[in-house]
Design a protein around this motif. Structure first.
Motif, mmCIF file in Angstrom:
data_model
loop_
_atom_site.group_PDB
_atom_site.id
_atom_site.type_symbol
_atom_site.label_atom_id
_atom_site.label_comp_id
_atom_site.label_asym_id
_atom_site.label_seq_id
_atom_site.Cartn_x
_atom_site.Cartn_y
_atom_site.Cartn_z
ATOM 1 N N ASP A 84 0.887 -1.060 0.162
ATOM 2 C CA ASP A 84 -0.256 0.012 -0.226
ATOM 3 C C ASP A 84 0.491 1.093 -0.058
ATOM 4 N N PRO A 85 0.585 2.225 -1.138
ATOM 5 C CA PRO A 85 1.646 3.404 -0.772
ATOM 6 C C PRO A 85 1.550 4.414 0.050
ATOM 7 N N GLU A 86 0.313 3.922 0.654
ATOM 8 C CA GLU A 86 -0.374 4.927 2.016
ATOM 9 C C GLU A 86 -0.113 4.254 3.741
ATOM 10 N N GLY A 87 0.853 3.144 3.274
ATOM 11 C CA GLY A 87 0.951 2.547 4.490
ATOM 12 C C GLY A 87 0.156 1.533 4.773
ATOM 13 N N GLY A 88 -0.581 0.987 4.543
ATOM 14 C CA GLY A 88 -1.819 0.406 5.032
ATOM 15 C C GLY A 88 -1.282 -0.924 4.797
ATOM 16 N N MET A 89 -1.920 -2.091 5.231
ATOM 17 C CA MET A 89 -1.493 -3.542 5.708
ATOM 18 C C MET A 89 -2.090 -4.260 4.933
ATOM 19 N N ALA A 90 -3.267 -3.722 3.865
ATOM 20 C CA ALA A 90 -3.705 -4.129 2.670
ATOM 21 C C ALA A 90 -2.316 -4.118 0.920
ATOM 22 N N ARG A 91 -2.215 -5.271 0.659
ATOM 23 C CA ARG A 91 -1.923 -5.418 -0.091
ATOM 24 C C ARG A 91 -2.758 -4.741 -1.620
ATOM 25 N N LYS A 92 -2.454 -3.783 -2.536
ATOM 26 C CA LYS A 92 -2.846 -2.831 -2.681
ATOM 27 C C LYS A 92 -2.585 -3.937 -4.464
ATOM 28 N N LEU A 93 -3.376 -3.908 -6.161
ATOM 29 C CA LEU A 93 -2.957 -3.909 -7.354
ATOM 30 C C LEU A 93 -3.018 -2.530 -8.351
ATOM 31 N N ARG A 94 -1.970 -2.641 -9.025
ATOM 32 C CA ARG A 94 -1.363 -1.514 -9.521
ATOM 33 C C ARG A 94 -1.085 -2.257 -10.854
ATOM 34 N N ILE A 95 -1.785 -1.590 -12.118
ATOM 35 C CA ILE A 95 -1.947 -2.452 -12.840
ATOM 36 C C ILE A 95 -0.356 -1.664 -13.339
ATOM 37 N N THR A 96 0.115 -3.253 -14.534
ATOM 38 C CA THR A 96 1.291 -3.135 -15.131
ATOM 39 C C THR A 96 1.932 -2.506 -16.380
ATOM 40 N N ASP A 97 2.924 -2.225 -16.992
ATOM 41 C CA ASP A 97 3.330 -1.374 -17.838
ATOM 42 C C ASP A 97 2.625 -1.743 -19.035
ATOM 43 N N GLU A 98 2.592 -4.355 -18.717
ATOM 44 C CA GLU A 98 1.730 -3.965 -20.270
ATOM 45 C C GLU A 98 0.017 -3.738 -19.727
ATOM 46 N N GLY A 99 -0.107 -3.897 -18.821
ATOM 47 C CA GLY A 99 -1.865 -3.534 -18.968
ATOM 48 C C GLY A 99 -2.124 -2.109 -18.718
ATOM 49 N N GLY A 100 -1.391 -1.518 -18.575
ATOM 50 C CA GLY A 100 -1.280 0.598 -19.734
ATOM 51 C C GLY A 100 -1.203 0.410 -20.690
ATOM 52 N N ARG A 101 -0.422 -0.678 -21.344
ATOM 53 C CA ARG A 101 -0.369 -0.647 -22.843
ATOM 54 C C ARG A 101 -1.377 -1.176 -23.272
ATOM 55 N N ARG A 102 -2.214 -2.668 -23.103
ATOM 56 C CA ARG A 102 -3.440 -3.074 -23.393
ATOM 57 C C ARG A 102 -4.586 -1.931 -23.242
ATOM 58 N N LEU A 103 -4.481 -1.140 -21.532
ATOM 59 C CA LEU A 103 -5.929 -0.834 -21.619
ATOM 60 C C LEU A 103 -5.962 0.265 -22.712
ATOM 61 N N ALA A 104 -4.634 0.898 -23.174
ATOM 62 C CA ALA A 104 -4.393 2.402 -23.753
ATOM 63 C C ALA A 104 -4.752 1.800 -25.106
ATOM 64 N N ALA A 105 -4.374 0.743 -25.969
ATOM 65 C CA ALA A 105 -5.157 0.109 -27.151
ATOM 66 C C ALA A 105 -6.299 0.131 -26.995
ATOM 67 N N ASP A 106 -6.835 -0.610 -26.205
ATOM 68 C CA ASP A 106 -8.078 -1.214 -26.072
ATOM 69 C C ASP A 106 -9.182 0.865 -25.977
ATOM 70 N N ARG A 107 -9.252 1.454 -25.290
ATOM 71 C CA ARG A 107 -9.471 2.811 -25.183
ATOM 72 C C ARG A 107 -9.389 3.332 -26.543
ATOM 73 N N GLU A 108 -8.172 3.276 -27.202
ATOM 74 C CA GLU A 108 -8.256 4.068 -29.064
ATOM 75 C C GLU A 108 -9.267 3.066 -29.637
ATOM 76 N N VAL A 109 -9.240 2.266 -29.855
ATOM 77 C CA VAL A 109 -10.114 0.771 -30.772
ATOM 78 C C VAL A 109 -11.659 1.639 -30.324
ATOM 79 N N ASN A 110 -11.680 1.146 -28.969
ATOM 80 C CA ASN A 110 -12.907 1.861 -28.587
ATOM 81 C C ASN A 110 -13.730 3.612 -28.858
ATOM 82 N N CYS A 111 -12.931 4.227 -29.044
ATOM 83 C CA CYS A 111 -12.920 5.645 -29.599
ATOM 84 C C CYS A 111 -12.556 5.995 -30.909
ATOM 85 N N SER A 112 -11.816 4.899 -32.110
ATOM 86 C CA SER A 112 -12.105 4.586 -32.840
ATOM 87 C C SER A 112 -13.181 4.652 -33.598
#
Length: 164
Positions: A89-117
Motif C-alpha cells: 500500500d503506497p499509503e502504508g496500510g496493511m492490505a496489498r494493492k493492485l497496480r497496473i503493469t506496463d503491459e496492462g497500461g499498454r493493453r488498456l490504452a490500446a483497447d481505449r483507442e479501438v473503442n474511441c475509433s
C-alpha cells in the motif's frame, strides 16, 4: 410488462430499450475483437485502477458492488496475464494493492483507442454540439446512478475542479 404507468412510462420504456440496445452494440463490438483485446471485466477493473490508483481487492469489490470472491477471481486473471501486480500500500496500510503493469497500461490504452475509433465512426456525422450534448446527458445519467448506488466513479475533471 410496462415500466411505469402514466406519461413518463412510455418514455422510460423507450429509454430502457435504447440503453439495452446500446449495451448490445458494445457487446457485439467486443466479439469482433482480436485476441489481444481485454475482456469486459479486465477492462473495467483496469479502468478503475487507472482512474483511482492502486486499490485493494476489498476497495475494488466496494467500488463495483461485487462480492470479494468475484473480484478475487477477476483480479487473479489480471495477475496471471501480467496486466496487474500486487504492491505494498503506497499509503502504508496493511492490505496489498493492485497496480497496473506496463503491459496492462499498454493493453488498456490500446483497447481505449479501438473503442474511441469505433465510436468516432458511429458519430462521424454528428455536430460538435450534438456530441457535447450526448456527453452531458450521459455524465448526468451516470452520476445519478452512482448517487443512488453510493458509488462514485472518479473522473479526471473532478480532480481538475471542472466537474459538470
Amino acid at each position: 410488462m410496462r415500466c411505469r404507468e402514466g406519461v413518463g412510462g412510455a418514455v422510460l420504456e423507450r429509454l430502457e430499450r435504447e440503453l439495452m440496445l446500446l449495451s448490445r452494440h458494445q457487446v457485439m463490438a467486443r466479439r469482433e475483437r482480436d485476441s489481444q483485446r481485454l475482456d469486459r471485466s479486465a477492462y473495467l477493473l483496469l479502468s478503475r485502477i487507472d482512474a483511482q490508483g492502486p486499490m485493494s481487492i476489498g476497495q475494488l469489490a466496494e467500488a463495483f458492488g461485487l462480492d470479494t470472491s468475484t473480484v478475487n477471481r477477476q483480479t487473479a486473471a489480471l495477475l496471471r496475464c501480467g496486466l496487474a501486480e500486487r504492491v505494498a500500500d503506497p499509503e502504508g496500510g496493511m492490505a496489498r494493492k493492485l497496480r497496473i503493469t506496463d503491459e496492462g497500461g499498454r493493453r488498456l490504452a490500446a483497447d481505449r483507442e479501438v473503442n474511441c475509433s469505433c465510436l468516432a465512426r458511429v458519430v462521424a456525422d454528428w455536430s460538435p454540439e450534438e456530441l457535447r450534448e450526448l456527453e452531458d446527458v450521459l455524465v448526468r445519467l451516470n452520476r445519478s446512478a452512482e448517487a443512488l448506488e453510493g458509488r462514485h466513479w472518479p473522473r479526471a475533471e473532478d480532480d481538475a475542479g471542472q466537474a459538470r
